[in-house]
Design a protein around this motif. Structure first.
Motif, PDB file in Angstrom:
ATOM      1  N   ALA A  21       0.838  -1.201   0.000  1.00 12.56           N
ATOM      2  CA  ALA A  21       0.000   0.000   0.000  1.00 12.56           C
ATOM      3  C   ALA A  21       0.880   1.261   0.000  1.00 12.56           C
ATOM      4  O   ALA A  21       0.653   2.197  -0.780  1.00 12.56           O
ATOM      5  CB  ALA A  21      -0.934  -0.015   1.209  1.00 12.56           C
ATOM      6  N   LEU A  22       1.897   1.266   0.832  1.00  9.56           N
ATOM      7  CA  LEU A  22       2.781   2.444   0.917  1.00  9.56           C
ATOM      8  C   LEU A  22       3.619   2.622  -0.347  1.00  9.56           C
ATOM      9  O   LEU A  22       3.820   3.749  -0.813  1.00  9.56           O
ATOM     10  CB  LEU A  22       3.698   2.326   2.146  1.00  9.56           C
ATOM     11  CG  LEU A  22       2.984   2.556   3.482  1.00  9.56           C
ATOM     12  CD1 LEU A  22       3.844   2.072   4.645  1.00  9.56           C
ATOM     13  CD2 LEU A  22       2.638   4.042   3.655  1.00  9.56           C
ATOM     14  N   GLU A  49       1.330   4.225  -2.743  1.00  9.50           N
ATOM     15  CA  GLU A  49       0.946   5.592  -2.364  1.00  9.50           C
ATOM     16  C   GLU A  49       2.092   6.585  -2.517  1.00  9.50           C
ATOM     17  O   GLU A  49       1.929   7.664  -3.070  1.00  9.50           O
ATOM     18  CB  GLU A  49       0.472   5.619  -0.905  1.00  9.50           C
ATOM     19  CG  GLU A  49      -0.916   5.037  -0.677  1.00  9.50           C
ATOM     20  CD  GLU A  49      -1.179   4.761   0.801  1.00  9.50           C
ATOM     21  OE1 GLU A  49      -1.916   3.808   1.102  1.00  9.50           O
ATOM     22  OE2 GLU A  49      -0.632   5.482   1.661  1.00  9.50           O
ATOM     23  N   ARG A  50       3.267   6.211  -1.967  1.00  4.26           N
ATOM     24  CA  ARG A  50       4.387   7.163  -1.892  1.00  4.26           C
ATOM     25  C   ARG A  50       5.503   6.856  -2.860  1.00  4.26           C
ATOM     26  O   ARG A  50       6.417   7.668  -3.020  1.00  4.26           O
ATOM     27  CB  ARG A  50       5.046   7.077  -0.510  1.00  4.26           C
ATOM     28  CG  ARG A  50       4.119   7.214   0.626  1.00  4.26           C
ATOM     29  CD  ARG A  50       4.936   7.181   1.901  1.00  4.26           C
ATOM     30  NE  ARG A  50       4.038   7.312   3.032  1.00  4.26           N
ATOM     31  CZ  ARG A  50       4.425   7.383   4.286  1.00  4.26           C
ATOM     32  NH1 ARG A  50       5.706   7.319   4.572  1.00  4.26           N
ATOM     33  NH2 ARG A  50       3.551   7.511   5.248  1.00  4.26           N
ATOM     34  N   THR A 107       9.423   5.134   0.809  1.00  4.72           N
ATOM     35  CA  THR A 107       8.880   4.390   1.940  1.00  4.72           C
ATOM     36  C   THR A 107      10.008   3.832   2.802  1.00  4.72           C
ATOM     37  O   THR A 107      10.945   3.238   2.276  1.00  4.72           O
ATOM     38  CB  THR A 107       7.999   3.230   1.432  1.00  4.72           C
ATOM     39  OG1 THR A 107       6.971   3.763   0.593  1.00  4.72           O
ATOM     40  CG2 THR A 107       7.380   2.469   2.587  1.00  4.72           C
ATOM     41  N   ARG A 145       2.382   1.252   9.910  1.00  7.50           N
ATOM     42  CA  ARG A 145       1.097   0.978   9.247  1.00  7.50           C
ATOM     43  C   ARG A 145       0.570  -0.416   9.600  1.00  7.50           C
ATOM     44  O   ARG A 145      -0.635  -0.629   9.722  1.00  7.50           O
ATOM     45  CB  ARG A 145       1.285   1.118   7.726  1.00  7.50           C
ATOM     46  CG  ARG A 145       0.161   0.642   6.843  1.00  7.50           C
ATOM     47  CD  ARG A 145      -0.903   1.664   6.469  1.00  7.50           C
ATOM     48  NE  ARG A 145      -0.441   2.910   5.932  1.00  7.50           N
ATOM     49  CZ  ARG A 145      -0.781   3.411   4.722  1.00  7.50           C
ATOM     50  NH1 ARG A 145      -1.571   2.721   3.917  1.00  7.50           N
ATOM     51  NH2 ARG A 145      -0.362   4.574   4.335  1.00  7.50           N
ATOM     52  N   LYS A 204      -0.746  -5.428  -7.252  1.00  5.37           N
ATOM     53  CA  LYS A 204      -0.050  -4.336  -6.542  1.00  5.37           C
ATOM     54  C   LYS A 204       1.463  -4.518  -6.652  1.00  5.37           C
ATOM     55  O   LYS A 204       2.201  -3.584  -6.955  1.00  5.37           O
ATOM     56  CB  LYS A 204      -0.456  -4.328  -5.062  1.00  5.37           C
ATOM     57  CG  LYS A 204      -1.830  -3.750  -4.818  1.00  5.37           C
ATOM     58  CD  LYS A 204      -2.137  -3.736  -3.324  1.00  5.37           C
ATOM     59  CE  LYS A 204      -3.581  -3.330  -3.073  1.00  5.37           C
ATOM     60  NZ  LYS A 204      -3.982  -3.584  -1.678  1.00  5.37           N
TER      61      LYS A 204
END
Lengths: 186, 186
Positions: A18-19, A22-23, A28, A36, A103
């Motif tokens: 997820a990170l 996102e970033r 990260t 998290r 992902k």
């Protein structure tokens, strides 16, 4: 990438992916992932050597299971049957959670260093497969060619599976890709 | 690796390969290569961006010639014919000097960073080939699979050619490897 596991490793994997999405992977830190996932950084390092290994930690298991399947195949199996058996064995490890796989694939494709790492892992896997074929008595060139062709089939099938709009199964994607190779070369 | 060229570039290439084999790639400096070739370091940099590019400077030409051959192939050519035409076009660039090719291959295989670089170049070439096939109207998956399979055939053929005891021709090695893929998948 391993199966989704309950407990810390699974939560860490979900949090990391997820990170990374996102970033970005570079931005990260392990501390972010641990936070998290609701665990300490120390727990992270009990499960993964570093943040990159969250993406590649299934490699050893993949190689082990594929080679075991290759060795266990019937004596009469053709070279391509042996390769198919080896590839099929990876489905139990990789084929369970397509959302996670997508992902992971997206993160890797977005980062040149990770793409290189993936290429190296695949080349390593192909060489291990060729060695396994040689141990089954397949000639040197045929073993290399079958392993390389099998790897090609697998890569295309995997990408098809990861991005498929319908609920394609990884096993079916591999079979379809093998069939397509047969058609191509017929 | 390009054709053997008379003049400074050819001498620099010969000198670099000899030194990489004698001392190792890491231990060889540009100054050593220039000295062995009897030119200045400045002349080296007129021909090559760095000491690694002595090994990989043919990539752009390889891609260009392969894609041109793919585009020039007859309208009725099958997907595999298109790939074969693309691979065949590389023979004029790579297939001339097997002694040089063997040296280059030995140097690359001995160094993990160079092996990675070679993998990346091959992956790039495969992607370019797949794009070329798509531009010829081949479907997305078929294009990827044909490019990957063609790359597999090529890698095996190239290694066969480089290490062959007899005077195998690279073009024949590629044809033989394609025939073997057909037999494998029949």
């Amino acid at each position: 990438m391993g199966r989704w596991e309950p407990g810390a490793a699974g939560r860490l994997r979900e949090a990391a992916l997820a990170l990374y999405l996102e970033r970005g992977f570079e931005q990260t830190m392990v501390a972010n992932i641990a936070e998290r996932a609701g665990v300490t950084a120390r727990t992270f390092f009990r499960h993964f050597a570093d943040k990159r290994e969250v993406l590649f930690d299934a490699s050893a298991e993949l190689e082990e299971k594929s080679l075991a399947a290759l060795e266990a195949a019937p004596a009469m199996a053709s070279t391509l049957d042996l390769v198919a058996a080896a590839l099929d064995a990876t489905v139990d490890i990789l084929g369970g959670d397509r959302v996670l796989a997508r992902k992971r694939h997206t993160v890797i494709m977005a980062n040149p260093d990770l793409r290189e790492r993936e290429l190296i892992k695949i080349a390593h896997m192909s060489a291990a497969l060729a060695d396994g074929l040689r141990r089954r008595g397949i000639g040197d060139t045929e073993a290399s060619l079958a392993a390389e062709a099998g790897t090609a089939v697998y890569r295309v099938a995997y990408e098809q599976w990861v991005y498929a709009a319908d609920d394609l199964d990884l096993r079916d994607a591999i079979r379809r890709s093998f069939a397509q190779l047969r058609t191509l070369t017929a």
